[in-house]
Write an enzyme that holds these catalytic residues in place. Structure first.
Site, PDB file in Angstrom:
ATOM      1  N   ASP A 122     -43.351  19.339  35.345  1.00 42.50           N
ATOM      2  CA  ASP A 122     -44.055  20.267  34.464  1.00 42.50           C
ATOM      3  C   ASP A 122     -43.183  20.911  33.406  1.00 42.50           C
ATOM      4  OD1 ASP A 122     -46.684  20.124  35.516  1.00 42.50           O
ATOM      5  OD2 ASP A 122     -45.928  21.120  37.312  1.00 42.50           O
ATOM      6  N   HIS A 143     -38.734  22.124  43.238  1.00 39.48           N
ATOM      7  CA  HIS A 143     -39.899  21.408  43.746  1.00 39.48           C
ATOM      8  C   HIS A 143     -39.821  21.405  45.258  1.00 39.48           C
ATOM      9  CE1 HIS A 143     -42.746  18.112  44.433  1.00 39.48           C
ATOM     10  NE2 HIS A 143     -43.189  18.334  43.212  1.00 39.48           N
TER      11      HIS A 143
HETATM   12  N1  ACO Z   1     -35.904  29.586  39.521  1.00 42.67           N
HETATM   13  C1  ACO Z   1     -34.985  30.358  40.152  1.00 42.67           C
HETATM   14  N2  ACO Z   1     -34.769  30.319  41.473  1.00 42.67           N
HETATM   15  C2  ACO Z   1     -35.501  29.488  42.195  1.00 42.67           C
HETATM   16  C3  ACO Z   1     -36.483  28.655  41.607  1.00 42.67           C
HETATM   17  C4  ACO Z   1     -36.671  28.727  40.213  1.00 42.67           C
HETATM   18  N3  ACO Z   1     -37.581  27.974  39.603  1.00 42.67           N
HETATM   19  N4  ACO Z   1     -37.071  27.916  42.563  1.00 42.67           N
HETATM   20  C5  ACO Z   1     -36.481  28.253  43.714  1.00 42.67           C
HETATM   21  N5  ACO Z   1     -35.523  29.219  43.500  1.00 42.67           N
HETATM   22  C6  ACO Z   1     -34.633  29.784  44.503  1.00 42.67           C
HETATM   23  C7  ACO Z   1     -35.333  30.762  45.408  1.00 42.67           C
HETATM   24  O1  ACO Z   1     -35.282  32.071  44.892  1.00 42.67           O
HETATM   25  C8  ACO Z   1     -34.570  30.598  46.678  1.00 42.67           C
HETATM   26  O2  ACO Z   1     -33.360  31.299  46.527  1.00 42.67           O
HETATM   27  P1  ACO Z   1     -32.617  31.982  47.813  1.00 42.67           P
HETATM   28  O3  ACO Z   1     -32.177  30.849  48.676  1.00 42.67           O
HETATM   29  O4  ACO Z   1     -31.481  32.755  47.200  1.00 42.67           O
HETATM   30  O5  ACO Z   1     -33.655  32.847  48.454  1.00 42.67           O
HETATM   31  C9  ACO Z   1     -34.230  29.113  46.725  1.00 42.67           C
HETATM   32  O6  ACO Z   1     -34.198  28.718  45.344  1.00 42.67           O
HETATM   33  C10 ACO Z   1     -35.235  28.256  47.473  1.00 42.67           C
HETATM   34  O7  ACO Z   1     -36.529  28.556  46.969  1.00 42.67           O
HETATM   35  P2  ACO Z   1     -37.893  28.281  47.741  1.00 42.67           P
HETATM   36  O8  ACO Z   1     -38.971  29.061  47.076  1.00 42.67           O
HETATM   37  O9  ACO Z   1     -37.682  28.453  49.213  1.00 42.67           O
HETATM   38  O10 ACO Z   1     -38.106  26.731  47.463  1.00 42.67           O
HETATM   39  P3  ACO Z   1     -39.440  25.963  47.698  1.00 42.67           P
HETATM   40  O11 ACO Z   1     -39.071  24.545  47.891  1.00 42.67           O
HETATM   41  O12 ACO Z   1     -40.273  26.609  48.712  1.00 42.67           O
HETATM   42  O13 ACO Z   1     -40.210  26.176  46.301  1.00 42.67           O
HETATM   43  C11 ACO Z   1     -41.152  25.855  44.190  1.00 42.67           C
HETATM   44  C12 ACO Z   1     -40.498  25.193  45.418  1.00 42.67           C
HETATM   45  C13 ACO Z   1     -42.354  26.700  44.633  1.00 42.67           C
HETATM   46  C14 ACO Z   1     -41.648  24.767  43.249  1.00 42.67           C
HETATM   47  C15 ACO Z   1     -40.132  26.743  43.481  1.00 42.67           C
HETATM   48  O14 ACO Z   1     -39.006  25.999  43.141  1.00 42.67           O
HETATM   49  C16 ACO Z   1     -40.696  27.453  42.242  1.00 42.67           C
HETATM   50  O15 ACO Z   1     -41.290  28.532  42.358  1.00 42.67           O
HETATM   51  N6  ACO Z   1     -40.502  26.872  41.018  1.00 42.67           N
HETATM   52  C17 ACO Z   1     -41.034  27.408  39.805  1.00 42.67           C
HETATM   53  C18 ACO Z   1     -42.518  27.097  39.668  1.00 42.67           C
HETATM   54  C19 ACO Z   1     -42.784  25.647  39.368  1.00 42.67           C
HETATM   55  O16 ACO Z   1     -42.224  25.066  38.459  1.00 42.67           O
HETATM   56  N7  ACO Z   1     -43.700  25.041  40.118  1.00 42.67           N
HETATM   57  C20 ACO Z   1     -44.113  23.670  39.884  1.00 42.67           C
HETATM   58  C21 ACO Z   1     -43.783  22.768  40.980  1.00 42.67           C
HETATM   59  S1  ACO Z   1     -44.265  21.121  40.580  1.00 42.67           S
HETATM   60  C22 ACO Z   1     -45.901  20.995  40.890  1.00 42.67           C
HETATM   61  O17 ACO Z   1     -46.467  21.759  41.625  1.00 42.67           O
HETATM   62  C23 ACO Z   1     -46.686  19.897  40.244  1.00 42.67           C
END
Ligand code: ACO
Length: 402
Positions: free
Chosen positions: A337, A280
């Site tokens: 979610d 998140h």
């Molecule tokens: N699965 C695997 N790896 C992940 C995930 C995930 N769900 N989320 C983040 N990472 C990893 C990234 O690859 C990144 O790795 P790195 O450091 O090796 O490059 C690191 O964790 C940081 O990720 P970011 O994308 O920079 O984190 P950010 O805070 O920007 O993203 C987000 C948050 C978009 C929610 C992300 O975690 C994601 O895509 N999750 C899956 C989709 C999801 O469930 N979204 C719902 C959010 S809740 C809502 O909107 C109501």
């Protein structure tokens, strides 16, 4: 008047902040989040206490008026909401203009926008009585409109609201009832829906809430501003994550991949695969809503024809992820979610309804934020800056030079 030139001269520079990651556009006394600690509070009350003891309607009162209601205040508020559930009969012809199969979220956004044509007597943002009336109209009629949007999508007859039922019961009956049959609302399902709505009721600044504020800052009426919020929530990056979780779980099941193998793919970032429902932008700890929802998932899916195999896959993925260094290091925990799609499916809702349910839950938050914004003397019309990257100056060539 708002002079952009004056502001630029005063500050001498403009902050470039895409997505407003570090820019506050509002002071707010409604919702408090501490993402590192996994804390969510409405008006100071922890979400866990509200979910365990309160109801969606009571929480709506709390968010909008700032205090928990007394017994008689709650009765009065609840009665007002039940009294406004009917929508104008002409609204039905409005619905018949949409093609069968129209996405219910698009239909909901359009119909909430159309509320300002049907309820023209409550549009003045600075008339306290009118603001109260439009507050009740939104809280009461949006479930009816959402259920109509659902029925429309299915080509089924609309079911009128029945006001001896509570908020969630009424909504379930309008969605799943038929004019020719008595519909018995299952109390566990209704309670679970109420909890899910309560957990979604506000989440401070985000794409939809900030949109409601921005549109409202131009003194657009509450219906118009909230419909803009619904449109923002329609975006898959905002309201669509639970659908993505469900698709992931189905794919794992259908392709017969083991949760272990799937986790390996995620960790290797094969094809950019992510564990949907994890991570998140704000919560770098367990999303407090996810814990509560997990319990609800057990109740609803344990009870009624839900797909237990999907629940088992979800539970195994969660167990694995919580113990895995990849997720621990990156502070990736289940978000709200992770389980909601499973619960909604078990309740009988198709995926297209998931964001509609989110919108229903978020209604009190949008209303509370719109009202706070309108009353705040510091509110200015939203007008971000830009960094211009285009041509500096060009002269229109004569036709003959072309
Ligand atoms: N699965 C695997 N790896 C992940 C995930 C995930 N769900 N989320 C983040 N990472 C990893 C990234 O690859 C990144 O790795 P790195 O450091 O090796 O490059 C690191 O964790 C940081 O990720 P970011 O994308 O920079 O984190 P950010 O805070 O920007 O993203 C987000 C948050 C978009 C929610 C992300 O975690 C994601 O895509 N999750 C899956 C989709 C999801 O469930 N979204 C719902 C959010 S809740 C809502 O909107 C109501």
């Amino acid at each position: 008047g708002f002079s952009t030139a004056g502001l630029l001269k005063e500050t001498g520079h403009v902050a470039y902040d895409p997505g407003f990651m570090n820019t506050a556009n509002a002071k707010s006394a409604i919702t408090y989040i501490d993402g590192d600690e996994g804390i969510l509070r409405y008006r100071g009350y922890p979400i866990e206490e509200l979910a365990a003891n309160s109801s969606f309607v009571e929480v709506a009162y709390l968010l909008i008026y700032g205090e928990l209601p007394s017994g008689s205040q709650l009765d009065e508020f609840d009665t007002m909401i039940r009294r406004h559930t009917m929508v104008h009969e002409d609204f039905k012809t409005f619905f018949s203009g949409f093609p069968r199969g129209a996405h219910p979220m698009a239909v909901l956004a359009a119909s909430v926008s159309a509320m300002s044509t049907f309820y023209g007597d409550s549009l003045d943002p600075f008339d306290d009585h009118q603001v109260e009336v439009s507050t009740f109209r939104l809280l009461s009629k949006v479930p009816t409109l959402a259920a109509y949007a659902f029925k429309k999508e299915r080509g089924e007859p609309f079911i009128y609201p029945k006001n001896d039922l509570n908020y969630s019961e009424n909504f379930l009956r309008m969605c799943f009832g038929f004019p020719t049959e008595d519909y018995e609302v299952d109390p566990i399902t209704a309670k679970a829906l109420d909890t899910l709505l309560l957990l979604h009721a506000d989440h401070e600044q985000n794409c939809s809430a900030s949109t409601v504020r921005l549109v409202g800052s131009a003194h657009a009426n509450m219906f118009t501003s909230v419909s803009a919020g619904i449109n923002a929530l329609y975006g898959p990056l905002h309201g669509g994550a639970n659908e993505a979780v469900l698709n992931m779980l189905r794919k794992i099941k259908e392709e017969g991949i083991s949760p272990e193998d799937f986790m390996e793919k995620v960790k290797k970032k094969e094809d950019g695969v992510r564990l949907m429902g994890f991570g998140h932008r704000v919560y770098k700890n367990y999303d407090p809503r996810a814990r509560i929802i997990k319990k609800t998932a057990d109740e609803v899916l344990g009870k009624a024809g839900g797909d237990n195999e999907l629940l088992e896959i979800a539970q195994r993925l969660e167990e694995k992820a919580l113990a895995d260094d990849y997720f621990i290091e990156r502070k990736l925990y289940p978000n709200v979610d992770f389980y909601t799609g499973l619960i909604y499916t078990a309740m009988g809702f198709p995926e297209q309804m998931f964001t509609v349910l989110f919108a229903l839950g978020r209604m009190p938050g949008w209303i509370a934020q719109w009202r706070e914004m309108i009353q705040d003397p510091d509110t200015k019309i939203g007008r971000p800056r830009q960094i211009y990257t285009g041509e500096k100056l060009r002269h229109y060539p004569g036709v003959e030079t072309n």
